[in-house]
Structure formats: C-alpha cells, structure tokens
Design a protein around this motif. Structure first.
Motif, PDB file in Angstrom:
ATOM      1  N   ALA A 189       5.523   5.309   5.009  1.00 19.93           N
ATOM      2  CA  ALA A 189       6.230   4.706   3.878  1.00 19.93           C
ATOM      3  C   ALA A 189       5.771   5.322   2.558  1.00 19.93           C
ATOM      4  O   ALA A 189       6.579   5.568   1.654  1.00 19.93           O
ATOM      5  N   ALA A 190       4.465   5.588   2.445  1.00 21.56           N
ATOM      6  CA  ALA A 190       3.954   6.209   1.220  1.00 21.56           C
ATOM      7  C   ALA A 190       4.529   7.600   1.039  1.00 21.56           C
ATOM      8  O   ALA A 190       4.789   8.039  -0.091  1.00 21.56           O
ATOM      9  N   GLY A 191       4.743   8.316   2.139  1.00 18.57           N
ATOM     10  CA  GLY A 191       5.344   9.643   2.042  1.00 18.57           C
ATOM     11  C   GLY A 191       6.715   9.595   1.416  1.00 18.57           C
ATOM     12  O   GLY A 191       7.057  10.417   0.553  1.00 18.57           O
ATOM     13  N   ALA A 192       7.519   8.624   1.844  1.00 18.04           N
ATOM     14  CA  ALA A 192       8.848   8.486   1.259  1.00 18.04           C
ATOM     15  C   ALA A 192       8.761   8.149  -0.225  1.00 18.04           C
ATOM     16  O   ALA A 192       9.557   8.642  -1.038  1.00 18.04           O
ATOM     17  N   VAL A 193       7.794   7.313  -0.598  1.00 19.68           N
ATOM     18  CA  VAL A 193       7.621   6.963  -2.011  1.00 19.68           C
ATOM     19  C   VAL A 193       7.207   8.184  -2.821  1.00 19.68           C
ATOM     20  O   VAL A 193       7.722   8.428  -3.928  1.00 19.68           O
ATOM     21  N   VAL A 194       6.265   8.966  -2.287  1.00 21.64           N
ATOM     22  CA  VAL A 194       5.816  10.170  -2.995  1.00 21.64           C
ATOM     23  C   VAL A 194       6.989  11.096  -3.295  1.00 21.64           C
ATOM     24  O   VAL A 194       7.159  11.582  -4.422  1.00 21.64           O
ATOM     25  N   TYR A 195       7.815  11.344  -2.292  1.00 22.52           N
ATOM     26  CA  TYR A 195       8.930  12.269  -2.508  1.00 22.52           C
ATOM     27  C   TYR A 195       9.976  11.703  -3.468  1.00 22.52           C
ATOM     28  O   TYR A 195      10.584  12.448  -4.234  1.00 22.52           O
ATOM     29  N   GLU A 196      10.171  10.398  -3.425  1.00 26.77           N
ATOM     30  CA  GLU A 196      11.137   9.805  -4.344  1.00 26.77           C
ATOM     31  C   GLU A 196      10.638   9.886  -5.789  1.00 26.77           C
ATOM     32  O   GLU A 196      11.392  10.227  -6.709  1.00 26.77           O
TER      33      GLU A 196
ATOM     34  N   LYS B  53       0.812  -1.216   0.000  1.00 26.28           N
ATOM     35  CA  LYS B  53       0.000   0.000   0.000  1.00 26.28           C
ATOM     36  C   LYS B  53       0.843   1.263   0.000  1.00 26.28           C
ATOM     37  O   LYS B  53       0.405   2.300  -0.488  1.00 26.28           O
ATOM     38  N   ALA B  54       2.051   1.188   0.534  1.00 26.44           N
ATOM     39  CA  ALA B  54       2.947   2.348   0.414  1.00 26.44           C
ATOM     40  C   ALA B  54       3.246   2.612  -1.053  1.00 26.44           C
ATOM     41  O   ALA B  54       3.196   3.763  -1.522  1.00 26.44           O
ATOM     42  N   ALA B  55       3.554   1.560  -1.796  1.00 29.80           N
ATOM     43  CA  ALA B  55       3.846   1.715  -3.221  1.00 29.80           C
ATOM     44  C   ALA B  55       2.600   2.154  -3.986  1.00 29.80           C
ATOM     45  O   ALA B  55       2.660   3.040  -4.853  1.00 29.80           O
TER      46      ALA B  55
ATOM     47  N   ASP C   3      12.285  12.204   4.291  1.00 32.00           N
ATOM     48  CA  ASP C   3      13.118  11.993   5.468  1.00 32.00           C
ATOM     49  C   ASP C   3      14.047  13.175   5.727  1.00 32.00           C
ATOM     50  O   ASP C   3      14.466  13.422   6.850  1.00 32.00           O
ATOM     51  N   ASN C   4      14.408  13.930   4.674  1.00 33.81           N
ATOM     52  CA  ASN C   4      15.357  15.031   4.820  1.00 33.81           C
ATOM     53  C   ASN C   4      14.675  16.379   5.065  1.00 33.81           C
ATOM     54  O   ASN C   4      15.338  17.404   5.190  1.00 33.81           O
ATOM     55  N   ALA C   5      13.346  16.376   5.099  1.00 38.06           N
ATOM     56  CA  ALA C   5      12.645  17.636   5.311  1.00 38.06           C
ATOM     57  C   ALA C   5      12.865  18.114   6.730  1.00 38.06           C
ATOM     58  O   ALA C   5      12.879  17.348   7.680  1.00 38.06           O
ATOM     59  N   GLU C   6      13.017  19.406   6.916  1.00 37.98           N
ATOM     60  CA  GLU C   6      13.245  19.945   8.246  1.00 37.98           C
ATOM     61  C   GLU C   6      11.928  20.104   8.982  1.00 37.98           C
ATOM     62  O   GLU C   6      10.847  20.159   8.399  1.00 37.98           O
ATOM     63  N   ASP C   7      12.026  20.173  10.320  1.00 40.64           N
ATOM     64  CA  ASP C   7      10.828  20.196  11.144  1.00 40.64           C
ATOM     65  C   ASP C   7       9.921  21.371  10.842  1.00 40.64           C
ATOM     66  O   ASP C   7       8.716  21.301  11.011  1.00 40.64           O
ATOM     67  N   GLU C   8      10.491  22.475  10.378  1.00 45.46           N
ATOM     68  CA  GLU C   8       9.635  23.638  10.150  1.00 45.46           C
ATOM     69  C   GLU C   8       8.795  23.507   8.898  1.00 45.46           C
ATOM     70  O   GLU C   8       8.028  24.391   8.562  1.00 45.46           O
ATOM     71  N   GLY C   9       8.904  22.381   8.180  1.00 46.83           N
ATOM     72  CA  GLY C   9       8.006  22.135   7.071  1.00 46.83           C
ATOM     73  C   GLY C   9       8.497  22.630   5.737  1.00 46.83           C
ATOM     74  O   GLY C   9       7.729  22.750   4.797  1.00 46.83           O
TER      75      GLY C   9
END
Length: 797
Positions: free
Chosen positions: A593-600, A230-232, A784-790
C-alpha cells in the motif's frame, strides 16, 4: 480407564482394575464441573444491579467528558478546513470497512449455530451476543475515531492560545481519551452483566460468543486501520521528508491528509476496539473459570473488580494535570500510579468482604475443591494485586525503552551519526532486549498467580483474576493511548495551517513526543492483557474438552497432551509459525500500500509543478482512496489465517496438537508483539530527538537516518505488533468454540475420521489459497502500472 484425580502439577490416575496393568494416566478428567445449575439469589441480583448501574454511570461520565471536549475552541477557519478533510476521510474509511466486516460477521453468526452447545438457549445466546460483542467493538472504534478527529483541532487551538496554552491542550487531549476509555469499560461491563443476569450459570458459555465477536472485529480494525495509517505515513515520509526535504505535515505533500486520517482509524479506532476486546475476553475467561473454582461468587467477583476500575478511572482522568515545569509524561504516569494504587486497595477490601475465608463456605463447587485448604478471599486479593502491579511494572519497562529521556532511545539517536544501517540495528537490539524483560515479568505474574492454589482449576482462575486486576487500569490506559494520536494530529493540523510559531508549536512538539511514549506503554500493557487472557482461556479450552468427553463417555491418553509428544511439539511449532506468517502478511500489506502511495505522491509532484510553490493544491483524496482500497483488500488473508488455522490443526491433528498450537502462538506472539512495538517506538522517538536539535537536527544526515528507522518502525509498532494481541485471543476463542466438535469427531461412538479430515483439509485449502493470492501481489514498492521488467513509469524519481 479408571476415574482421574487432579493434583498440583498434573494429572494422576486412580486405582487400576484388579489384575490389569496400570493404564497410561490421562491429562484430563472425564467430567467437567456442572455450572448450569447455579442459581442467583436476591443478594446476587442486587450486586449485579449495582455493577450494571456503575457500567451505565461510566457511559454517562463519558458523555459529560465528551461535551467538555467539544466545548473547547476550534481555532482558525484554515485549521477547521484541514480538520474537516481528516474527519471526512476517516468516516468514509470506517463506513466502508464496516460494510465489509458486516458480511463477514453475518457468516460467522450463522456458523456459530452449527457448533454444538449444551442447550438451544446457549446456542442462540452465544450467536446473538457474538453480534452484540462485535457491535460494541465497532461502536467504540467509531467513537474513538469520531471524537479524535474533532479533538485534534481543539488541542491545536488550545496550544496556540496564550490564555490557555499547554495545560488546556493537555487536558483536552487526555480527556478525549477519557471519553473512549469510559465507554470501553462501560460497554464491556454492561455486556457481561447483561449475560449473567439473563443466563446465570449458563452465562460463561454465552459469553464465549460475546468475547469472540469483540475480538474478531478488533482484529480486523487493528489490521485494516494499521495498514491504512502506516501506508500513508511511510509514503508521506519517503517522498516528503527524504526526497523533497519538506516537513512531515507539509500541506504540499498529497499524503498528509491520509496520514492524519490513518492516525485516527489505526490508533484511535483500532486501539479502542483492541482494548475493549481485551476487556471482554478477560471477563469471559474469568467468568468461565470462576464458576468452576468459586461457584456463584466466582461468577460475580470478576464483575466487581472492573466495576471498581470504573471509579478509579474517573479519578485518574480528572487528576491528570501537569504542574509548572513538569513533563506531561510525568503527570500522566502519576495519575496512572494513583488510580492503580487506589484500585488495589478497593479490590483488596472487596475480596475480604465478599469472599469467604475457606472453600468449605463456597456454594456450587465440586466436593474435591470444597475440601482443599486455602482462603478464596486471600487468593483473589493477591491475584488482583499481581495484575495491578504487572501494569505498573510494564509501564516502567516500556517507558524506559521508548522514552526520549532514557538511554535506549538516546543510543538509537546517537547511532544516526553513522547512518541508517546502525539506526536499524540499534533499534532492533532495543526491541529484542525489551521483549525479554517484559516477557519475563508477564511470565512471573502468570506463575505467581498459578502458585496461589494447589488446585489447577483455582490456579487458572487466579491467573484470570490477575487479568481482572489489570483491567481496573483500562480506563486510564485507553486515555493514555488516545492521547498519542490526538497530539500527533494536532501537530499535523498546526503545521499544515502554517499559523503556528514559538510557544504553541513547542507545546505540540512536546505533547507529540509524550504521545509516542504513552502509545508504546499502552501497547505493552495490552500485550500483557492478551497473554493473561489467553493463558486463562487455556482453562476454558480444557473445560470445553472435559464437557465433550463427559457427554460421550470418552477418554484421552496422556501422551495426547504431554509436551514431549511429537504431536504436541508439532502444534507448538505451527502456532509459533502462524504468528510469524501473520506478522509478515501485515508488514507486506503496508509495503504494498505504501508503494502505491509513494508513486501517487511522486506523480503529483512531477505532473503539478505548482504544488511546491503553493500555486496548485495536491489531490489529497486520491491518496485517501488508495489507502482505503488497499487496506480493505488486505484484510481477508490475516483474518482467514486467524480463524481457520486453529480449525485445521484441531480437526487435522487433534486436541493435544491444538493445545500445543495455542502454547506456541502465545509464546511467540508475546515476544514478537513486544519486539515490534518497542523497536518501532524507539525509532520514532529517536527521530523526535534529532528533530529537537540533537546530532545535527532537521535536514541533517542523522535526521535522514532516523527517518528511515521510523519508516521501518511504523508498520512494526502500529500494524503487525498491535494486531498480534487480538490474534491470540481470536485463536484461543476459536479453539474453545470448536473443541467440543473436535472431540466429538475424534473420540467415542460419534467419531468420524472422514468428516474430521475433510474439515481440516478444507480449512487448510482456504488458508493456502488466501496466502497464494496475497503473495501474487508484488511486495516491492512499485506502481500498479509498472511492468514486470522493472521499468519506472510516468517519469517517477
């Protein structure tokens, strides 16, 4: 406290000692039936030999079907290249998953030795067969993945060949499921038969380990595979369909290979392992309760029933063929009904021929049971029929709420005309409503079986036999379930190859929609199996407590188990809460996991402009690696929760609270699993409806709304919902296994409050730590590399 006498609706106490006030009646007898002395004679061994031979025949038939599937054509070189990528990704994921789970299984294997057992042979056998159950579950899951990743190519090739077309494509897809189904029932029946052959009357206790191993591995495979797939899928849909406006399986989308891999490791491997553990655990509960209720014949009859299911499964697989102008779903349902009907007739004959007409004729049972009225043959016959009818009714209910041919899905499709919000609301309402009807049907089946006897021991065995009746359909059920992801993958390969137009593409679209419905149906039946097995395991839990009490000469007060007692109600609340927490953890894991896929995928589209015009190839492997890493990382917390929560409740609050815990988990888990599965199924098929041209078709606002609904529904129906099935059985089996230790530390001369509380605190601390660590990972869809401030990194959209 004086001896106890069992009555129909509870427990009452015998005469109190002279001059003393009536003591508070206890809910449990102080002694459990002794089945360790049950001996098998020559006729019994003959029956076991026949059952074992049928189990082996199921495996041989699976091999024959496998050869038939692999003999089909494989299509073009381009199609084979895509299929190889899916095969390699799926194999790499499962290999890494099994390495991780192997360590966990080894630890549990050692811990099982620490739990009390009546004999050393039981202790050793329980631990060894724990590994065998886990190995069988893993093997079936791997087989489901391995064959499905090869059958999808062959189904696509058959659909695109005018000489074969729809009939051959459907046959290859269904017989692929037939291979997995026959292997499931063959290994499940073989494992249980081997234990009975070796251990005879001690077999039920050894089978606890076999069922626990199967259930534990299935839960991990369900959770891990569900997160992966489902992440994919979510990542591919959000970027591909919504942002880039390209088709679902467009080769320009870097998540497409991972999506197809996920269908196999989640639906094929995960569901195969799930249904195998349902098979194994139901047999475990039936054999434990059967020896107490029916003696030696109760040890063997639960093996005869699924052996009959092997024969009818062969028939069901072979007769599945769509007639001219007939829907594929109609053909599959017809085969299911025919095989279920034949199973009912054959099981009725087996009950009449093998079981006696009165309890006085049964050997190896307590005097109280021997003197009761009623016919064991009739009780067993009706119980098995109840289970078979339950499968048929759930098929109809689930099909109604998730099929494109009926009003609920069409209503969800129509709601897309007013946007995503109404699609979500309508789908949620479908899930809530369908959960009520399905739960009522399951409850009616359980209560109907329960009413068949005036003895609680026999009534619980009747519930277990209803589960055995449902097991006679498992071979066809697994075939129906595997059909779905194979058809889905076949359509994906066709779309990615760019070689399909006209009739071939239409055939695969039809089979994909049918597969969505068959997957939803099998999830509903799997939930019913889980509830029947969990309810029957209540009897095993009671028996485990009885045995421990008898050994130490202790008793428990009635209020320890009364439903109005605060300790029991607290247990009910905790059990229901664990189901919600487990579901939330699984869905959050998909979100991360889906978030990481979206950004990739976004990164690849932005950094490689040539992807869109076809001059550059996406990096499919990076997305597969992301899904593999994240799904394996997320396994620990749900697994620890399932295993340690019953330990924390049992040792911390007592066996009465643990009984309430199991009741709350079963009730909440039943409703939650059905709601999640059917909501997701309705959203998925509503999307298919719009893609078929309704309400504006592909590319319309309505299509975008249904894609959003399907994206929400994906982790509902393919991750959290299905994982609840093995969760319920894992928690029940853990409770059965630890119940003697809980009693030992709480009652009698061996009581140790310090040790009991220490164990509860440690188990709770591990759960809290795991949840805190899990929650520290962001639940937002971010890189994963996004900073906390968004800040949005790398120029992402």
């Amino acid at each position: 406290m004086s001896p106890l006498t069992e009555v129909r609706y509870g427990w009452t106490q015998g005469t109190a000692p002279s001059g003393s006030p009536p003591a508070d009646p206890a809910p449990l007898p102080t002694a459990a039936p002794d089945t360790s002395g049950i001996q098998l004679d020559g006729a019994d061994y003959t029956i076991l030999g026949v059952v074992g031979a049928i189990a082996l025949a199921a495996l041989v038939f699976a091999f024959v079907l496998r050869r038939e599937v692999l003999a089909a054509g494989q299509g073009s070189a381009r199609m084979q290249e895509i299929a190889r990528a899916v095969q390699e990704g799926a194999a790499a994921y499962l290999n890494r998953q099994f390495k991780t789970l192997g360590v966990f299984a080894g630890i549990v294997f050692l811990l099982l030795f620490a739990l009390p057992a009546e004999t050393l042979a039981q202790n050793v056998g329980r631990s060894v067969f724990f590994l065998l159950g886990a190995a069988f579950s893993a093997a079936i899951g791997y087989l489901g993945m391995w064959l499905s990743t090869r059958a999808n190519l062959r189904v696509a090739a058959a659909a695109n060949d005018p000489a074969s077309g729809r009939g051959t494509a459907m046959r290859v897809a269904f017989r692929t499921g037939g291979v997995v189904g026959m292997t499931t029932i063959g290994l499940g029946l073989l494992g249980a038969t081997l234990v009975v052959l070796v251990y005879a009357g001690e077999a039920p206790r050894v089978l606890e380990g076999f069922g626990f191993g199967a259930a534990l591995l299935a839960m991990f495979m369900r959770v891990g595979g569900g997160i992966f797939t489902k992440a994919a899928d979510v990542g591919a849909d959000l970027v591909g369909k919504v942002e880039q406006n390209i088709p679902e399986d467009d080769p320009r989308n870097a998540a497409t290979i991972a999506d197809n891999v996920g269908d196999n490791v989640g639906d094929c491997a995960g569901m195969a392992a799930d249904l195998f553990e349902s098979y194994a655990v139901t047999l475990v509960a039936s054999l434990i309760l059967g020896t107490a209720a029916f003696g030696t014949k109760g040890l063997l009859f639960p093996l005869i029933v699924p052996a009959i299911g092997v024969v009818t499964a062969v028939l069901g697989v072979y007769i599945t063929k769509a007639r001219t102008g007939e829907s594929a779903l109609t053909a599959i349902n017809r085969s299911f009904y025919i095989s279920a009907g034949i199973s009912g007739v054959l099981c009725a004959l087996a009950a009449v021929l093998y079981l006696p007409g009165s309890f006085a004729e049964l050997g190896g049972i307590s005097p109280q049971l021997r003197d009761q009225p009623g016919s064991p043959a009739l009780i067993a016959l009706v119980s098995v029929i109840i289970g078979i009818l339950l499968a048929v009714v759930i098929l109809k209910i689930t099909g109604y709420f998730t099929s494109t041919e009926h009003r609920p899905v069409r209503d969800v499709g129509r709601s897309s005309m007013t946007g995503s919000a109404t699609v979500i609301l309508t789908g949620i309402s479908v899930g809530f409503e369908s959960a009520v009807y399905t739960a009522l049907v399951i409850a009616a089946a359980v209560y109907g079986a329960f009413l068949l006897s005036g003895s609680l021991a026999v009534a619980l065995f009747a519930v277990a036999l209803a589960g055995c009746g449902l097991l006679t359909t498992v071979g066809v059920i697994v075939a129906m379930d595997t059909f779905g992801p194979v058809a889905d993958n076949a359509q994906g390969i066709a779309e990615m190859s760019g070689e399909f137009e006209g009739p071939g593409a239409a055939v695969l679209t039809e089979l994909d929609a049918v597969g969505n419905t068959t997957k939803a149906i099998t999830k509903g039946i799997a939930i019913a199996t889980a509830v029947l097995a969990a309810t029957a395991l209540f009897g095993s839990y009671r028996d485990a407590i009885n045995t421990a009490l008898a050994e130490i000469g202790g008793t428990l007060a009635r209020q320890e188990f009364s439903v109005y007692a605060p300790n029991v109600l607290v247990g009910v609340a905790i059990g229901a809460a664990v189901v919600f927490l487990f579901s939330g953890l699984a869905i959050n894991a998909v979100s991360r996991a889906a978030g990481a896929v979206v950004y990739e995928v976004r990164r690849q589209f932005s950094s490689k402009p040539g992807i869109m015009d076809g001059t550059e190839r996406p990096e499919y492997g990076r997305v597969v690696d992301i899904c593999t890493r994240d799904s394996l990382r997320e396994l620990a917390t749900p697994g620890l929760l399932a295993v340690l929560a019953p330990i924390a409740v049992g040792f911390g609050l007592g066996v009465g609270s643990l009984a309430g815990y199991l009741a709350g988990a079963i009730a909440a888990g039943t409703l939650m699993a059905i709601f999640l599965a059917n909501s997701g199924g309705s959203w998925d098929n509503a999307k298919k409806l719009v893609e078929d041209g309704y309400h504006g078709g592909k590319g319309s606002e309505a299509h975008s709304a249904t894609v959003t609904g399907d994206t929400v529904g994906d982790p509902f129906k393919d991750t959290a919902g299905p994982a609840i099935n093995p969760l319920l059985k894992v928690m029940n089996l853990v409770s059965v296994l630890v119940a003697p230790a809980v009693v030992t530390f709480a009652v009698g001369p061996t009581a140790s409050p310090v040790a009991r509380i220490t164990i509860a605190v440690l188990a709770t601390a591990v759960i809290v730590t795991a949840v805190v660590v899990s929650k520290r990972r962001s639940t937002a869809i971010t890189d994963d590399n996004a900073e906390d401030e968004g800040k949005v990194p790398n120029g992402a959209v």
